[in-house]
Design a protein around this motif. Structure first.
Motif: not given
Length: 377
Positions: A4, A349, A353
């Motif tokens: 992330l 992200f 994701t």
């Protein structure tokens, strides 16, 4: 492990890698060479330049391939300022990327005046502050399109209307915006714009500088005159092809909206579950894949270590400032005091994701903050 930290760098896209490989292997020629190997590389380079130009609504002659966003920013800030004899005043935003701020500081050492535009608590530059800062000797304005630390999106089209009325070029660092926001240079009204490939899923080490035709600009790298004379040196054809391919794969509008929805789920969950958590940056006028917080009473770096132990890789802010003990200049410019600024955590992200990963990391932040508070002396 859940990654992330896309604002630092994005995982390479398979389609991009497949586009790049031929120009690292069989089609290895120098695009300046006149034989077939060189001309094959030249055709690939011209095609990549044309693709990037179409994506930006620009002409191929206005596209310069660079080694990345930092070089593009340096070339724009220094090159335009040095080429314009009208004045020695430059305006930048207070929360711009270090590549812009340090370039402006270099000009300052040469005798230029530099104005740092203030931002509000959400990180926004106002039209009024820009109007008030412009002078008759202003030679350039540079305002970042979207901030890498807090995700706030600036109203570039509104700001460019002010600079155009004053006859002053506007450069924008669009490194974080690329792939998410409108990059059409006419709609934005900019004279120069910087992009970086590795934030889009292209290889590291390649970027783009768009310079509108007839904009005076001095080259910083001299030599054989490649890249329209603005960036001498043998052009990296493979990386240029990769950047063009990555731009072609940028997120469609439906995926942008879906990514923003997932972002809002993450933000709402963290704010609801973590005592003392505060969102940084504008609540809605922010990048779709960007959630950033300050966490009162804990060290941001300690929280990041706890998150890594739980399987999530995040950051505390700009990768360019990693390892620094100083509070984020972006957050302090937005009005956060230094101790609170040092509690920052950033989660970034893209459309790939899964929402489940974001829900899980919200749980992990709750656990990590509780653990850090338990361990605090």
């Amino acid at each position: 492990m859940t990654y992330l930290d896309h604002a630092a760098t994005s995982p390479p896209r398979r389609d991009v890698l497949e586009a790049v490989i031929p120009y690292l292997t069989t089609d290895f020629g120098n695009p300046a060479s006149q034989h077939e190997a060189g001309q094959s590389a030249r055709r690939a380079l011209d095609d990549a330049r044309s693709k990037v130009a179409r994506r930006l609504g620009a002409r191929p002659s206005e596209i310069v391939f660079t080694s990345g966003g930092t070089e593009a920013d340096n070339t724009a800030i220094k090159g335009i300022a040095l080429a314009d004899p009208r004045g020695r005043h430059v305006i930048v935003s207070a929360i711009d990327h270090p590549a812009v701020l340090e370039s402006a500081a270099w000009l300052e050492r040469l005798g230029y005046d530099v104005t740092h535009l203030p931002v509000d608590g959400d990180g926004l530059v106002s039209v009024e502050s820009l109007q008030g800062a412009l002078r008759t000797d202003t030679t350039l304005v540079s305002i970042q399109y979207a901030n890498n630390e807090v995700g706030t999106i600036q109203p570039i089209a509104e700001l460019s209307a002010v600079t155009r009325a004053a006859g002053v070029p506007l450069h924008t660092d669009a490194v974080q915006a690329a792939g998410w926001l409108d990059l059409d240079v006419d709609r934005l009204g900019v004279q120069a714009m910087s992009l970086s490939g590795h934030k889009l899923g292209a290889p590291k080490g390649v970027g783009v500088l768009y310079v509108r035709r007839r904009t005076p600009i001095e080259p910083l790298i001299h030599g054989g005159g490649q890249e329209h004379g603005l960036r001498s040196g043998t052009t990296d054809v493979a990386s240029a092809v990769g950047l063009a391919a990555a731009l072609d794969l940028t997120t469609p509008p439906g995926s942008v909206a879906e990514t923003a929805r997932k972002r809002d789920v993450l933000i709402d969950t963290v704010l609801a579950r973590v005592p003392g958590a505060r969102l940084t940056g504008h609540r809605t006028q922010r990048l779709p894949g960007h959630a950033s917080f300050v966490l009162s009473g804990v060290s941001g770096e300690s929280v990041l270590l706890q998150l890594q132990e739980r399987g999530s890789m995040c950051s505390s802010g700009s990768a360019c400032a990693a390892g620094s003990d100083e509070a984020s200049p972006v957050l302090t410019a937005m009005g956060y005091d230094a101790p609170l600024a040092q509690t920052a955590v950033r989660l970034t992200f893209d459309e790939r994701t899964p929402e489940a990963d974001l829900v899980e990391v919200a749980d992990q932040i709750e656990q990590a903050v509780a653990a850090v508070r338990r361990l605090a002396p």
